[in-house]
Design an enzyme around this catalytic site. Structure first.
Site, PDB file in Angstrom:
ATOM      1  N   GLU A   1      -9.212  -2.112   5.585  1.00  0.00           N
ATOM      2  CA  GLU A   1     -10.746  -1.286   6.532  1.00  0.00           C
ATOM      3  C   GLU A   1     -11.502  -1.553   7.283  1.00  0.00           C
ATOM      4  O   GLU A   1     -11.943  -3.022   5.633  1.00  0.00           O
ATOM      5  CB  GLU A   1     -10.326   0.368   6.857  1.00  0.00           C
ATOM      6  CG  GLU A   1      -9.337   1.031   6.689  1.00  0.00           C
ATOM      7  CD  GLU A   1      -8.763   1.279   8.350  1.00  0.00           C
ATOM      8  OE1 GLU A   1      -8.781   0.063   8.290  1.00  0.00           O
ATOM      9  OE2 GLU A   1      -7.800   2.133   8.011  1.00  0.00           O
TER      10      GLU A   1
ATOM     11  N   HIS B   1      -7.724  -4.504  10.309  1.00  0.00           N
ATOM     12  CA  HIS B   1      -7.057  -4.413   8.453  1.00  0.00           C
ATOM     13  C   HIS B   1      -5.914  -5.205   8.293  1.00  0.00           C
ATOM     14  O   HIS B   1      -4.837  -5.671   9.387  1.00  0.00           O
ATOM     15  CB  HIS B   1      -6.949  -2.633   8.709  1.00  0.00           C
ATOM     16  CG  HIS B   1      -5.758  -2.917   9.122  1.00  0.00           C
ATOM     17  ND1 HIS B   1      -6.126  -0.814   9.295  1.00  0.00           N
ATOM     18  CD2 HIS B   1      -4.268  -2.189   9.119  1.00  0.00           C
ATOM     19  CE1 HIS B   1      -4.626  -0.482  10.004  1.00  0.00           C
ATOM     20  NE2 HIS B   1      -3.832  -1.358  10.252  1.00  0.00           N
TER      21      HIS B   1
ATOM     22  N   ASP C   1      -7.418  -3.190  14.182  1.00  0.00           N
ATOM     23  CA  ASP C   1      -9.044  -3.221  13.764  1.00  0.00           C
ATOM     24  C   ASP C   1      -9.007  -3.846  13.024  1.00  0.00           C
ATOM     25  O   ASP C   1     -10.243  -4.124  12.557  1.00  0.00           O
ATOM     26  CB  ASP C   1      -9.441  -1.320  12.988  1.00  0.00           C
ATOM     27  CG  ASP C   1      -8.719  -1.048  11.747  1.00  0.00           C
ATOM     28  OD1 ASP C   1      -7.596  -2.097  11.645  1.00  0.00           O
ATOM     29  OD2 ASP C   1      -9.202   0.184  11.047  1.00  0.00           O
TER      30      ASP C   1
ATOM     31  N   ASP D   1       1.215  -1.513   0.209  1.00  0.00           N
ATOM     32  CA  ASP D   1      -0.138   0.324   0.282  1.00  0.00           C
ATOM     33  C   ASP D   1       1.037   1.129   0.184  1.00  0.00           C
ATOM     34  O   ASP D   1       1.967   1.209   0.358  1.00  0.00           O
ATOM     35  CB  ASP D   1      -1.146  -0.094   0.984  1.00  0.00           C
ATOM     36  CG  ASP D   1      -0.246  -0.499   2.826  1.00  0.00           C
ATOM     37  OD1 ASP D   1       0.763  -0.283   2.867  1.00  0.00           O
ATOM     38  OD2 ASP D   1      -1.019  -0.720   3.528  1.00  0.00           O
TER      39      ASP D   1
END
Ligand code: PGA
Length: 253
Positions: free
Chosen positions: A139, A134, A132, A63
């Site tokens: 996400e 990810h 979370d 990313d």
């Protein structure tokens, strides 16, 4: 999913580096999927110490931040140069990263997917995990079938990443990221995590339902995924004794 529980964070990093080392030694023309973040720094540090020949290796990073160019200090391109690329003999033309300043995001993301395909697919993908759930910057809510595309970060992820971003600069809101579908296509993936803070999300990813609310749970669907965690990150796993038993009795080890 293979769950490997080791005593300390250093053991997790050693084991992660060893898998990459074995991959490169056995297949010098491997295609690696690389990750960034605090956890990976220790893996790259170890790889540098192992005097590996990266000259035939290709890499694809997961990313990059939108609006951030490869020469910007906060870019993942800069991270990769600092922690790995400038310290091993990878050929620059073999290191692929998304460009956060592209003028045509859709075409750029498609070209990235095409480049992975042209390279023959990713042999070994390194992954971290966010609090979370990810993986890469997928996400919660990300499609399980998603490919490389633009995503919006959660406020929490931006806050968590702020210490890794140049002082005085804001963590961008948008990112380009490989999709969950892209990650599921890799031949092998290895997720590394340590520390008590990661224990709730590790339990959700491994023992919770397969759900877009915890993107890492998609790895339950991966054909060859190894998850390596320390005791602290493992401590909420209900079946940790069984995972240890399986690992201890692994055929051939
Ligand atoms: P960390 O990041 O290694 O810095 O915990 C992992 C991630 O957010 O994917």
């Amino acid at each position: 999913m293979e769950i490997v529980i080791l005593p300390k964070p250093e053991d997790v990093l050693d084991a992660g580096a060893k898998i990459v080392e074995d991959q490169i030694r056995s297949h010098p023309r491997s295609v690696l999927g690389l990750a960034t973040g605090g956890t990976m720094e220790g893996v790259y540090e170890r790889l540098i110490g192992r005097r590996l020949d990266f000259s035939g290796v290709q890499t694809f990073n997961l990313d990059e931040y939108v609006g951030v160019g490869p020469d910007d200090r906060g870019s993942y391109a800069a991270y990769m140069r600092k922690y790995l690329f400038e310290r091993v003999n990878l050929k620059p033309e073999n290191c692929h990263l998304l460009d956060g300043t592209t003028s045509d995001i859709r075409a750029h993301c498609q070209a990235y997917e095409d480049a992975i395909k042209r390279a023959g697919g990713i042999d070994l993908q390194l992954l971290g995990i966010g609090h979370d759930g990810h993986i890469a910057f997928n996400e919660p809510g990300s499609s399980m079938a998603s490919r490389t595309r633009l995503k919006t970060l959660t406020p929490d992820t931006r806050k968590n990443n702020a210490p890794h971003f140049p002082e005085g600069e804001e963590v961008p809101l948008h990112v380009l990221t490989m999709g969950i579908g892209t990650i599921l296509d890799t031949r092998r993936c290895v997720l590394l995590a340590y520390g008590k803070n990661k224990s709730p999300v590790i339990a959700q990813a491994v023992e919770g339902p397969l759900t877009a609310m915890c993107p890492a749970s998609a790895l339950q669907w991966h054909r060859h995924c190894t998850l390596i965690v320390d005791e602290e990150a493992a401590h909420k796993l209900a079946r940790q004794d069984y995972y240890k038993f399986v690992y201890k009795n692994k055929p051939g080890s």
